[in-house]
Design a protein around this motif. Structure first.
Motif, PDB file in Angstrom:
ATOM      1  N   VAL A  47       0.859  -1.182   0.000  1.00 26.01           N
ATOM      2  CA  VAL A  47       0.000   0.000   0.000  1.00 26.01           C
ATOM      3  C   VAL A  47       0.901   1.239   0.000  1.00 26.01           C
ATOM      4  O   VAL A  47       0.777   2.122  -0.842  1.00 26.01           O
ATOM      5  N   ALA A  48       1.815   1.271   0.948  1.00 25.84           N
ATOM      6  CA  ALA A  48       2.830   2.337   1.057  1.00 25.84           C
ATOM      7  C   ALA A  48       3.792   1.950   2.168  1.00 25.84           C
ATOM      8  O   ALA A  48       3.388   1.282   3.123  1.00 25.84           O
ATOM      9  N   GLY A  49       5.029   2.381   2.043  1.00 25.04           N
ATOM     10  CA  GLY A  49       6.020   2.110   3.090  1.00 25.04           C
ATOM     11  C   GLY A  49       6.054   0.636   3.462  1.00 25.04           C
ATOM     12  O   GLY A  49       6.177  -0.231   2.600  1.00 25.04           O
ATOM     13  N   ASN A  50       5.907   0.354   4.762  1.00 23.03           N
ATOM     14  CA  ASN A  50       5.954  -1.036   5.244  1.00 23.03           C
ATOM     15  C   ASN A  50       4.552  -1.606   5.499  1.00 23.03           C
ATOM     16  O   ASN A  50       4.385  -2.524   6.291  1.00 23.03           O
ATOM     17  N   LEU A  51       3.559  -1.034   4.831  1.00 20.00           N
ATOM     18  CA  LEU A  51       2.169  -1.481   4.980  1.00 20.00           C
ATOM     19  C   LEU A  51       1.715  -2.190   3.692  1.00 20.00           C
ATOM     20  O   LEU A  51       1.769  -1.604   2.608  1.00 20.00           O
ATOM     21  N   TYR A  52       1.280  -3.435   3.847  1.00 21.11           N
ATOM     22  CA  TYR A  52       0.931  -4.280   2.696  1.00 21.11           C
ATOM     23  C   TYR A  52      -0.488  -4.816   2.811  1.00 21.11           C
ATOM     24  O   TYR A  52      -0.995  -5.034   3.919  1.00 21.11           O
ATOM     25  N   TYR A  53      -1.103  -5.078   1.660  1.00 23.17           N
ATOM     26  CA  TYR A  53      -2.408  -5.755   1.613  1.00 23.17           C
ATOM     27  C   TYR A  53      -2.167  -7.240   1.387  1.00 23.17           C
ATOM     28  O   TYR A  53      -1.514  -7.627   0.413  1.00 23.17           O
ATOM     29  N   VAL A  54      -2.695  -8.081   2.308  1.00 23.39           N
ATOM     30  CA  VAL A  54      -2.517  -9.533   2.175  1.00 23.39           C
ATOM     31  C   VAL A  54      -3.855 -10.276   2.282  1.00 23.39           C
ATOM     32  O   VAL A  54      -3.882 -11.487   2.509  1.00 23.39           O
ATOM     33  N   GLY A  55      -4.968  -9.550   2.129  1.00 24.83           N
ATOM     34  CA  GLY A  55      -6.293 -10.154   2.287  1.00 24.83           C
ATOM     35  C   GLY A  55      -6.787 -10.832   1.024  1.00 24.83           C
ATOM     36  O   GLY A  55      -6.079 -10.938   0.027  1.00 24.83           O
ATOM     37  N   SER A  56      -8.027 -11.294   1.101  1.00 27.33           N
ATOM     38  CA  SER A  56      -8.678 -11.899  -0.054  1.00 27.33           C
ATOM     39  C   SER A  56      -9.416 -10.797  -0.811  1.00 27.33           C
ATOM     40  O   SER A  56      -9.292  -9.617  -0.499  1.00 27.33           O
ATOM     41  N   GLN A  57     -10.202 -11.215  -1.814  1.00 28.67           N
ATOM     42  CA  GLN A  57     -10.943 -10.220  -2.584  1.00 28.67           C
ATOM     43  C   GLN A  57     -11.958  -9.467  -1.707  1.00 28.67           C
ATOM     44  O   GLN A  57     -12.101  -8.264  -1.826  1.00 28.67           O
ATOM     45  N   ALA A  58     -12.628 -10.187  -0.823  1.00 26.91           N
ATOM     46  CA  ALA A  58     -13.700  -9.585  -0.030  1.00 26.91           C
ATOM     47  C   ALA A  58     -13.243  -9.149   1.364  1.00 26.91           C
ATOM     48  O   ALA A  58     -13.723  -8.167   1.902  1.00 26.91           O
ATOM     49  N   GLN A  59     -12.318  -9.922   1.954  1.00 22.95           N
ATOM     50  CA  GLN A  59     -11.909  -9.656   3.338  1.00 22.95           C
ATOM     51  C   GLN A  59     -10.527  -9.014   3.362  1.00 22.95           C
ATOM     52  O   GLN A  59      -9.559  -9.619   2.897  1.00 22.95           O
ATOM     53  N   ALA A  60     -10.455  -7.819   3.921  1.00 23.43           N
ATOM     54  CA  ALA A  60      -9.166  -7.126   3.958  1.00 23.43           C
ATOM     55  C   ALA A  60      -8.318  -7.609   5.127  1.00 23.43           C
ATOM     56  O   ALA A  60      -8.810  -7.825   6.229  1.00 23.43           O
ATOM     57  N   SER A  61      -7.035  -7.783   4.846  1.00 23.51           N
ATOM     58  CA  SER A  61      -6.058  -8.128   5.865  1.00 23.51           C
ATOM     59  C   SER A  61      -4.786  -7.365   5.511  1.00 23.51           C
ATOM     60  O   SER A  61      -4.418  -7.277   4.340  1.00 23.51           O
ATOM     61  N   TYR A  62      -4.135  -6.788   6.529  1.00 25.74           N
ATOM     62  CA  TYR A  62      -2.961  -5.941   6.279  1.00 25.74           C
ATOM     63  C   TYR A  62      -1.768  -6.462   7.063  1.00 25.74           C
ATOM     64  O   TYR A  62      -1.918  -6.957   8.191  1.00 25.74           O
ATOM     65  N   LEU A  63      -0.605  -6.313   6.473  1.00 25.39           N
ATOM     66  CA  LEU A  63       0.638  -6.713   7.119  1.00 25.39           C
ATOM     67  C   LEU A  63       1.517  -5.474   7.282  1.00 25.39           C
ATOM     68  O   LEU A  63       1.771  -4.749   6.320  1.00 25.39           O
ATOM     69  N   VAL A  64       1.943  -5.235   8.517  1.00 21.76           N
ATOM     70  CA  VAL A  64       2.910  -4.176   8.797  1.00 21.76           C
ATOM     71  C   VAL A  64       4.220  -4.869   9.100  1.00 21.76           C
ATOM     72  O   VAL A  64       4.319  -5.617  10.075  1.00 21.76           O
ATOM     73  N   THR A  65       5.212  -4.674   8.238  1.00 26.78           N
ATOM     74  CA  THR A  65       6.472  -5.409   8.403  1.00 26.78           C
ATOM     75  C   THR A  65       7.480  -4.551   9.165  1.00 26.78           C
ATOM     76  O   THR A  65       7.548  -3.337   8.963  1.00 26.78           O
ATOM     77  N   THR A  66       8.216  -5.207  10.053  1.00 27.18           N
ATOM     78  CA  THR A  66       9.255  -4.498  10.814  1.00 27.18           C
ATOM     79  C   THR A  66      10.456  -5.434  10.983  1.00 27.18           C
ATOM     80  O   THR A  66      10.319  -6.652  10.810  1.00 27.18           O
ATOM     81  N   PRO A  67      11.610  -4.890  11.354  1.00 24.05           N
ATOM     82  CA  PRO A  67      12.794  -5.739  11.563  1.00 24.05           C
ATOM     83  C   PRO A  67      12.619  -6.693  12.749  1.00 24.05           C
ATOM     84  O   PRO A  67      13.371  -7.653  12.881  1.00 24.05           O
ATOM     85  N   GLU A  68      11.613  -6.433  13.613  1.00 28.25           N
ATOM     86  CA  GLU A  68      11.402  -7.289  14.792  1.00 28.25           C
ATOM     87  C   GLU A  68      10.208  -8.221  14.642  1.00 28.25           C
ATOM     88  O   GLU A  68       9.695  -8.735  15.639  1.00 28.25           O
ATOM     89  N   GLY A  69       9.761  -8.412  13.420  1.00 26.27           N
ATOM     90  CA  GLY A  69       8.579  -9.240  13.172  1.00 26.27           C
ATOM     91  C   GLY A  69       7.444  -8.380  12.664  1.00 26.27           C
ATOM     92  O   GLY A  69       7.610  -7.162  12.491  1.00 26.27           O
ATOM     93  N   HIS A  70       6.307  -8.997  12.413  1.00 21.16           N
ATOM     94  CA  HIS A  70       5.234  -8.294  11.712  1.00 21.16           C
ATOM     95  C   HIS A  70       3.944  -8.211  12.524  1.00 21.16           C
ATOM     96  O   HIS A  70       3.703  -9.013  13.413  1.00 21.16           O
ATOM     97  N   VAL A  71       3.133  -7.232  12.150  1.00 20.67           N
ATOM     98  CA  VAL A  71       1.785  -7.090  12.707  1.00 20.67           C
ATOM     99  C   VAL A  71       0.814  -7.483  11.605  1.00 20.67           C
ATOM    100  O   VAL A  71       0.950  -7.019  10.465  1.00 20.67           O
ATOM    101  N   LEU A  72      -0.149  -8.333  11.940  1.00 25.62           N
ATOM    102  CA  LEU A  72      -1.210  -8.690  10.988  1.00 25.62           C
ATOM    103  C   LEU A  72      -2.514  -8.116  11.499  1.00 25.62           C
ATOM    104  O   LEU A  72      -2.854  -8.280  12.675  1.00 25.62           O
ATOM    105  N   ILE A  73      -3.225  -7.419  10.625  1.00 30.51           N
ATOM    106  CA  ILE A  73      -4.552  -6.909  10.997  1.00 30.51           C
ATOM    107  C   ILE A  73      -5.586  -7.740  10.260  1.00 30.51           C
ATOM    108  O   ILE A  73      -5.607  -7.744   9.024  1.00 30.51           O
ATOM    109  N   ASN A  74      -6.382  -8.481  10.994  1.00 32.21           N
ATOM    110  CA  ASN A  74      -7.471  -9.353  10.545  1.00 32.21           C
ATOM    111  C   ASN A  74      -6.998 -10.729  10.064  1.00 32.21           C
ATOM    112  O   ASN A  74      -6.250 -10.839   9.093  1.00 32.21           O
ATOM    113  N   SER A  75      -7.498 -11.745  10.762  1.00 37.42           N
ATOM    114  CA  SER A  75      -7.236 -13.133  10.353  1.00 37.42           C
ATOM    115  C   SER A  75      -8.260 -13.597   9.321  1.00 37.42           C
ATOM    116  O   SER A  75      -8.033 -14.551   8.600  1.00 37.42           O
TER     117      SER A  75
END
Ligand SMILES: [Zn+2]
Length: 293
Positions: A47-75
């Motif tokens: 999406v921008a910077g270290n923010l990525y879209y990793v969801g399906s067509q209908a369900q949004a899921s976002y990945l915030v990547t960092t050097p210490e591991g990642h944050v996932l928003i929505n399973s």
């Protein structure tokens, strides 16, 4: 003009009919229509910077990547989790490096896969107060729906304004209740080269079909909560307009534009304001309609 309007109304009716089918499936505990939707892959992208879209067509899921591991928003659904895993891998990251799992709101299309993600990654599951009991019980505490899913332990209960920090990135949890009691809008500052962009991931501003705004004994403050949510959404600075479903912000169209244009189509403050205004108008209209009954 008239023809165009009829077209638009027609499309809206089709959309509403589809939504009704999906919501009926979600509300009845059937995993049919909605789960199928969740199984349709969508190309993962930055999406921008270290923010990525990793969801399906209908369900949004976002990945915030960092050097210490990642944050996932929505399973999303348990059925969506393999798609999310594949998307993370395709982007060149390790799913096992997900350290924190966050949530837009505790409906099955956003949290039913949370127990699975926690098992696969050991991520800490963090949920806003009001939605924590729904995640813990696998849907049993919901005020509207009877669908249930695998219960998931909650490692941290969040309060309004809490921050989640990992590897130099900070996400802020804004409680935007109404759609659920602990519905959460996530914001974060994303660095894109020299630019600093404010990302807003809307939890949900939607008054679902069947929601009682007046005399709701299971959720007496629902109307006040929605009203407060719109105040919050209108107060947030927004560059990157995102949400719990790609449909909120026109994911498909913007992804297509991303392939062709030099600029970043997800930078859309105007789209954000227009969306929030439309949703507030829909809420006010429905509230007035129910009060007049
Ligand atoms: Zn929902």
């Amino acid at each position: 003009m008239a023809k165009h309007e009829r077209g638009a109304v027609g499309m809206r009716l089709i959309h509403l009919a589809l939504l009704a089918v999906l919501l009926t499936a979600a509300g009845s505990g059937s995993r049919g229509a909605v789960a199928q939707e969740g199984e349709t892959a969508f190309p993962p992208h930055r999406v921008a910077g270290n923010l990525y879209y990793v969801g399906s067509q209908a369900q949004a899921s976002y990945l915030v990547t960092t050097p210490e591991g990642h944050v996932l928003i929505n399973s999303c659904f348990a059925e969506t989790v393999p798609l999310i895993q594949a998307s993370v891998k395709k982007l060149g990251f390790r799913f096992a490096d997900v350290r924190v799992l966050l949530t837009s709101h505790a409906h099955n299309d956003h949290v039913a896969g949370s127990a699975l993600v926690r098992r696969l990654t050991g991520a800490k599951v963090m949920v806003m107060e009001g939605d924590d009991e729904i995640v813990r019980t696998g849907g049993k505490a919901d005020f509207q729906y009877s669908s249930t899913w695998e219960p998931c332990p909650v490692d941290r209960v969040l309060r309004d304004g809490d921050t989640v920090k990992l590897g130099g990135s900070t996400l802020v949890a804004h409680k935007t209740p109404g759609h659920t009691r602990g519905c959460t809008t996530w914001t974060m500052e994303v660095r894109e080269g020299e630019k600093r962009l404010q990302a807003v991931i809307i939890g949900s501003p939607n008054v679902n079909p069947g929601y009682r705004l007046v005399g709701n004994t299971k959720y007496p403050t629902i109307a006040e909560d929605f009203a407060r949510t719109f105040q919050v959404l209108k107060s947030l600075p927004c560059d990157l307009f995102l949400g719990a479903h790609g449909e909120y912000y026109g994911l498909t169209t913007k992804y297509e534009r991303l392939q062709k244009e030099a600029g970043n189509p997800f930078i859309d403050p105007k789209g954000y304001w227009g969306y929030v205004r439309r949703k507030e108008k829909a809420f006010r209209g429905e509230l007035a309609r129910q009060k007049a009954e």
